[in-house]
Design a protein around this motif. Sequence first.
Motif, short mmCIF file in Angstrom:
data_model
loop_
_atom_site.label_atom_id
_atom_site.label_comp_id
_atom_site.label_asym_id
_atom_site.label_seq_id
_atom_site.Cartn_x
_atom_site.Cartn_y
_atom_site.Cartn_z
N HIS A 305 0.59 -47.50 119.18
CA HIS A 305 1.30 -48.56 119.21
C HIS A 305 1.93 -49.50 118.12
N GLN A 306 0.92 -49.27 116.95
CA GLN A 306 1.11 -50.01 115.77
C GLN A 306 1.81 -48.98 114.73
N VAL A 347 7.66 -44.51 121.08
CA VAL A 347 7.53 -45.04 119.55
C VAL A 347 8.42 -44.19 118.75
N LYS A 348 8.82 -42.97 119.00
CA LYS A 348 9.36 -41.82 118.06
C LYS A 348 10.59 -42.57 117.43
N GLU A 350 11.34 -45.38 116.64
CA GLU A 350 11.01 -46.71 115.82
C GLU A 350 10.50 -46.48 114.72
N CYS A 351 9.97 -45.03 114.26
CA CYS A 351 9.48 -44.72 113.10
C CYS A 351 10.59 -43.99 112.15
N PRO A 352 10.39 -43.81 111.00
CA PRO A 352 11.17 -43.13 109.87
C PRO A 352 11.33 -41.70 110.51
N SER A 353 12.59 -41.07 110.06
CA SER A 353 12.99 -39.95 110.69
C SER A 353 12.21 -38.79 109.86
N SER A 354 11.70 -39.15 108.92
CA SER A 354 10.86 -38.15 108.18
C SER A 354 9.59 -37.84 108.82
N LEU A 355 9.19 -38.44 109.99
CA LEU A 355 8.12 -38.36 110.78
C LEU A 355 8.36 -37.33 111.81
N ARG A 356 9.74 -37.09 111.98
CA ARG A 356 10.04 -36.34 113.29
C ARG A 356 9.16 -35.04 113.44
N SER A 357 9.13 -34.33 112.49
CA SER A 357 8.41 -33.21 112.53
C SER A 357 6.87 -33.37 112.97
#
Length: 504
Positions: A305-306, A347-348, A350-357
């Motif tokens: 969540h965070q 939450v996907k 809401e996070c940077p695209s660099s974390l997509r993998s």
Amino acid sequence: FRSVFEVGNGRRVKEEFNVDIPIKEIAVGSQVAARVARSHELWILASVIKVDSMTRLYEVEDEDSGDEETEGKRHHLVPRDWIVPLPREDQINEWISFKWNQKVLAMYPNTTSFYPAIVVIPNPPGSLYVVVKFEDDADELGYSPERKVPFRFVTPIKNIDELPWDHPSHMELGQNFVESLRDMLLAAYSNNFNHIQLDVYATLEALVLRLPTLSKDRMFKSVKSMLPGLRDTIVEALTALMYCMGTKFWNIQENFTKNLALKLADPLVFSDMLFVLRPATDSADTKNYNDVVDAVVNTLIKSLHQLPRYSKPLAKKILESVSCTAQGAGVFFNSHVETIGALLVEVKDECPSSLRSNFISALTRLYLISPFQSVETIESYCDVLSTAVLNLKTTALEDMLLLLQNGTTTIKWLLSAIPSEFWMSFLEMCTTSLSSFPVFEEDIPLVLAQLNICTLLVPHQSGMNDWNQTTLKPLLSRFITQMQEDEMIELAQAALALEFAIKA
């Protein structure tokens, strides 16, 4: 510090020892025990010659080296924590009285060197001697003699949790300690030795609880960069301890979860704990384990969540921990897959695209444990996976390969869940890779995953035989020849496997 265990054919594996270091300064002229070698433990009788108050380095003189008239005595520069002050004979009432079976550092008779020993006859008040047995002092029959040592040449061995931490050099000492302990635990595990004392855990716990104080202490500002490495080494040592203890880790599991796991800020430790403690699926008593899994999952949910607020390195660790925790708990994680999967999808974006993998890998591992039921979760997962594959993300290709390797049921689900337009684009991408030369070393994992995916898909294709024969097969033939000439054997073998699948 304390000896932890024995392995092999009775050979004792010891940690290097640290000794009791009073915090007060030592005057010039004082007689001390000094450690004079960085690479190994060598403690000698010496006298303090000079003190540098700025660096806290002490110049000491070896009391048994050279000839004063010709060569002079050998001098050493040592840090404060490598010196133990020794009392004068007239200080007998001010010095320590030892206990039976206490571990000490004592000067071996007729030498000026100090070695680890065990007290066998303590020194009563007024006594000038302590009777000890030295380690590694046994004769060929295994008999260790008792030896009498003047009390002023005996000092207690201490543990890392008793370090005064009053000098930056203690950070290096702590790091060396934990590295030694980790390596010993790994050696014990590889030798199937699991009789580990709980004192090992207590020592690591004390060090973990000390970390927040060290990070705020201005004295350690110059070596603060060592803290992450020290923390990582502690995690490795705790993980090795878990595997050594096996199910005995239940004895300290609650303490570990409440007191250490969260302070270490490394969610990956939970996965190893769950794997070590996991019972057989047909075990009659799984309630305690399920309770632990529930507690870990609740912690994981709070972290997810965070996630958008966390730094990128910590967010990556948390996403990795989803996969590892699921793998560690196995089928006991099944009931949580749907909840965690839905939360990852939520939450996907809401996070940077660099974390997509990292999101894709976490979702893939969850699906392999228990297929998603939510249509929204399935659609979001398939969309992000297919997009990453077409963008030539190697990790996404490897995740798709994992799904296909899971069996026919998963292959059929994937072919129906992802639109046919994707599969046509994927095949075009593969033909481009097969006709692009030279293949650079950094591209090998990507091309290898493409070939392996195609090999698994061929038996499930329909209406593609003509294209396989007229387009794909000639490309493969040239590709195999080129890879063999370039000595890229792994790619050549993968291409041959695809060619065989087409023929079959």
